[in-house]
Design a protein around this motif. Sequence first.
Motif, PDB file in Angstrom:
ATOM      1  N   ASP A 297      36.446  46.117  37.503  1.00 57.76           N
ATOM      2  CA  ASP A 297      35.802  44.827  37.270  1.00 57.76           C
ATOM      3  C   ASP A 297      34.716  44.525  38.304  1.00 57.76           C
ATOM      4  O   ASP A 297      34.673  45.108  39.378  1.00 57.76           O
ATOM      5  N   TRP A 298      33.860  43.567  37.928  1.00 57.13           N
ATOM      6  CA  TRP A 298      32.861  43.022  38.848  1.00 57.13           C
ATOM      7  C   TRP A 298      33.271  41.603  39.198  1.00 57.13           C
ATOM      8  O   TRP A 298      33.751  40.853  38.349  1.00 57.13           O
ATOM      9  N   VAL A 299      33.076  41.227  40.431  1.00 53.82           N
ATOM     10  CA  VAL A 299      33.419  39.905  40.931  1.00 53.82           C
ATOM     11  C   VAL A 299      32.149  39.277  41.500  1.00 53.82           C
ATOM     12  O   VAL A 299      31.403  39.932  42.227  1.00 53.82           O
ATOM     13  N   ALA A 300      31.917  38.002  41.159  1.00 52.77           N
ATOM     14  CA  ALA A 300      30.776  37.264  41.715  1.00 52.77           C
ATOM     15  C   ALA A 300      31.291  35.956  42.285  1.00 52.77           C
ATOM     16  O   ALA A 300      32.135  35.291  41.681  1.00 52.77           O
ATOM     17  N   HIS A 301      30.800  35.594  43.465  1.00 55.17           N
ATOM     18  CA  HIS A 301      31.202  34.373  44.142  1.00 55.17           C
ATOM     19  C   HIS A 301      30.010  33.439  44.284  1.00 55.17           C
ATOM     20  O   HIS A 301      28.921  33.864  44.643  1.00 55.17           O
ATOM     21  N   CYS A 302      30.275  32.163  44.049  1.00 58.13           N
ATOM     22  CA  CYS A 302      29.300  31.117  44.309  1.00 58.13           C
ATOM     23  C   CYS A 302      29.552  30.587  45.714  1.00 58.13           C
ATOM     24  O   CYS A 302      30.681  30.641  46.216  1.00 58.13           O
TER      25      CYS A 302
ATOM     26  N   CYS B 234      29.883  27.636  46.533  1.00 56.35           N
ATOM     27  CA  CYS B 234      30.823  26.515  46.465  1.00 56.35           C
ATOM     28  C   CYS B 234      32.274  26.971  46.406  1.00 56.35           C
ATOM     29  O   CYS B 234      33.187  26.172  46.552  1.00 56.35           O
ATOM     30  N   GLY B 235      32.510  28.274  46.166  1.00 54.12           N
ATOM     31  CA  GLY B 235      33.868  28.797  46.078  1.00 54.12           C
ATOM     32  C   GLY B 235      34.246  29.267  44.688  1.00 54.12           C
ATOM     33  O   GLY B 235      35.273  29.928  44.509  1.00 54.12           O
ATOM     34  N   PHE B 236      33.444  28.954  43.673  1.00 58.56           N
ATOM     35  CA  PHE B 236      33.713  29.411  42.316  1.00 58.56           C
ATOM     36  C   PHE B 236      33.621  30.935  42.258  1.00 58.56           C
ATOM     37  O   PHE B 236      32.748  31.541  42.876  1.00 58.56           O
ATOM     38  N   THR B 237      34.538  31.566  41.510  1.00 56.76           N
ATOM     39  CA  THR B 237      34.550  33.019  41.363  1.00 56.76           C
ATOM     40  C   THR B 237      34.656  33.363  39.888  1.00 56.76           C
ATOM     41  O   THR B 237      35.389  32.715  39.138  1.00 56.76           O
ATOM     42  N   THR B 238      33.951  34.390  39.461  1.00 56.67           N
ATOM     43  CA  THR B 238      34.067  34.895  38.106  1.00 56.67           C
ATOM     44  C   THR B 238      34.278  36.399  38.159  1.00 56.67           C
ATOM     45  O   THR B 238      33.749  37.078  39.039  1.00 56.67           O
ATOM     46  N   VAL B 239      35.065  36.897  37.215  1.00 59.19           N
ATOM     47  CA  VAL B 239      35.371  38.332  37.138  1.00 59.19           C
ATOM     48  C   VAL B 239      35.084  38.792  35.719  1.00 59.19           C
ATOM     49  O   VAL B 239      35.555  38.192  34.757  1.00 59.19           O
ATOM     50  N   ARG B 240      34.313  39.854  35.586  1.00 58.01           N
ATOM     51  CA  ARG B 240      33.978  40.419  34.279  1.00 58.01           C
ATOM     52  C   ARG B 240      33.961  41.943  34.371  1.00 58.01           C
ATOM     53  O   ARG B 240      33.911  42.517  35.448  1.00 58.01           O
ATOM     54  N   ARG B 241      33.940  42.592  33.223  1.00 62.51           N
ATOM     55  CA  ARG B 241      33.957  44.061  33.166  1.00 62.51           C
ATOM     56  C   ARG B 241      32.627  44.697  33.579  1.00 62.51           C
ATOM     57  O   ARG B 241      32.604  45.812  34.067  1.00 62.51           O
ATOM     58  N   ASP B 242      31.526  43.967  33.326  1.00 66.92           N
ATOM     59  CA  ASP B 242      30.218  44.539  33.694  1.00 66.92           C
ATOM     60  C   ASP B 242      29.451  43.547  34.562  1.00 66.92           C
ATOM     61  O   ASP B 242      29.640  42.337  34.479  1.00 66.92           O
TER      62      ASP B 242
ATOM     63  N   PRO C 107      26.151  42.591  34.708  1.00 66.32           N
ATOM     64  CA  PRO C 107      25.262  41.569  34.124  1.00 66.32           C
ATOM     65  C   PRO C 107      26.008  40.346  33.592  1.00 66.32           C
ATOM     66  O   PRO C 107      25.591  39.211  33.831  1.00 66.32           O
ATOM     67  N   SER C 108      27.118  40.549  32.886  1.00 65.99           N
ATOM     68  CA  SER C 108      27.831  39.385  32.359  1.00 65.99           C
ATOM     69  C   SER C 108      28.538  38.621  33.470  1.00 65.99           C
ATOM     70  O   SER C 108      28.684  37.403  33.400  1.00 65.99           O
ATOM     71  N   CYS C 109      28.950  39.302  34.516  1.00 66.97           N
ATOM     72  CA  CYS C 109      29.576  38.642  35.654  1.00 66.97           C
ATOM     73  C   CYS C 109      28.585  37.705  36.342  1.00 66.97           C
ATOM     74  O   CYS C 109      28.874  36.530  36.594  1.00 66.97           O
ATOM     75  N   VAL C 110      27.403  38.215  36.616  1.00 68.45           N
ATOM     76  CA  VAL C 110      26.375  37.400  37.270  1.00 68.45           C
ATOM     77  C   VAL C 110      25.900  36.293  36.321  1.00 68.45           C
ATOM     78  O   VAL C 110      25.673  35.159  36.742  1.00 68.45           O
ATOM     79  N   ALA C 111      25.806  36.585  35.024  1.00 65.33           N
ATOM     80  CA  ALA C 111      25.398  35.569  34.049  1.00 65.33           C
ATOM     81  C   ALA C 111      26.395  34.416  34.011  1.00 65.33           C
ATOM     82  O   ALA C 111      26.001  33.249  33.942  1.00 65.33           O
ATOM     83  N   MET C 112      27.681  34.702  34.087  1.00 67.27           N
ATOM     84  CA  MET C 112      28.689  33.648  34.098  1.00 67.27           C
ATOM     85  C   MET C 112      28.576  32.796  35.358  1.00 67.27           C
ATOM     86  O   MET C 112      28.782  31.587  35.323  1.00 67.27           O
ATOM     87  N   LEU C 113      28.242  33.421  36.463  1.00 65.21           N
ATOM     88  CA  LEU C 113      28.078  32.649  37.694  1.00 65.21           C
ATOM     89  C   LEU C 113      26.847  31.738  37.591  1.00 65.21           C
ATOM     90  O   LEU C 113      26.904  30.574  37.976  1.00 65.21           O
TER      91      LEU C 113
END
Length: 110
Positions: free
Chosen positions: A17-22, A24-32, A34-40
């Motif tokens: 998985d890919w993990v992206a952090h904001c 502010c503390g928000f975190t999103t995890v996605r398989r790829d 681009p979609s991980c960063v897009a969700m952030l």
Amino acid sequence: MTAPEHVLRDDYRRGADWVAHCRCGFTTVRRDRPSCVAMLYKHTIDAARDTSCPTPHKKGHGTAEEAEAALGRFLRRQRPGARPTRIYLCQCRKWHTTKSPARPDHGVAA
């Protein structure tokens, strides 16, 4: 100058998985990535929305005259469907158009 609260702080791979952090503390995890960063970035856009308006999907006009002009443009369109029929001053202090009739408990319609 203070740093913006909602900004991509980092992104990295964790297993499959890919993990992206904001910031502010928000975190999103996605398989790829681009979609991980897009969700952030979707999170940053959602966080920046004005939440004081009960109808943020409607366009807010600064003055009654601007709202009246928008109402006129709607009425001149040759498209089927419901069209706005009046304007009102919202609690967010902007003017909106609506197709709903005025509610008696809210005074005279503009």
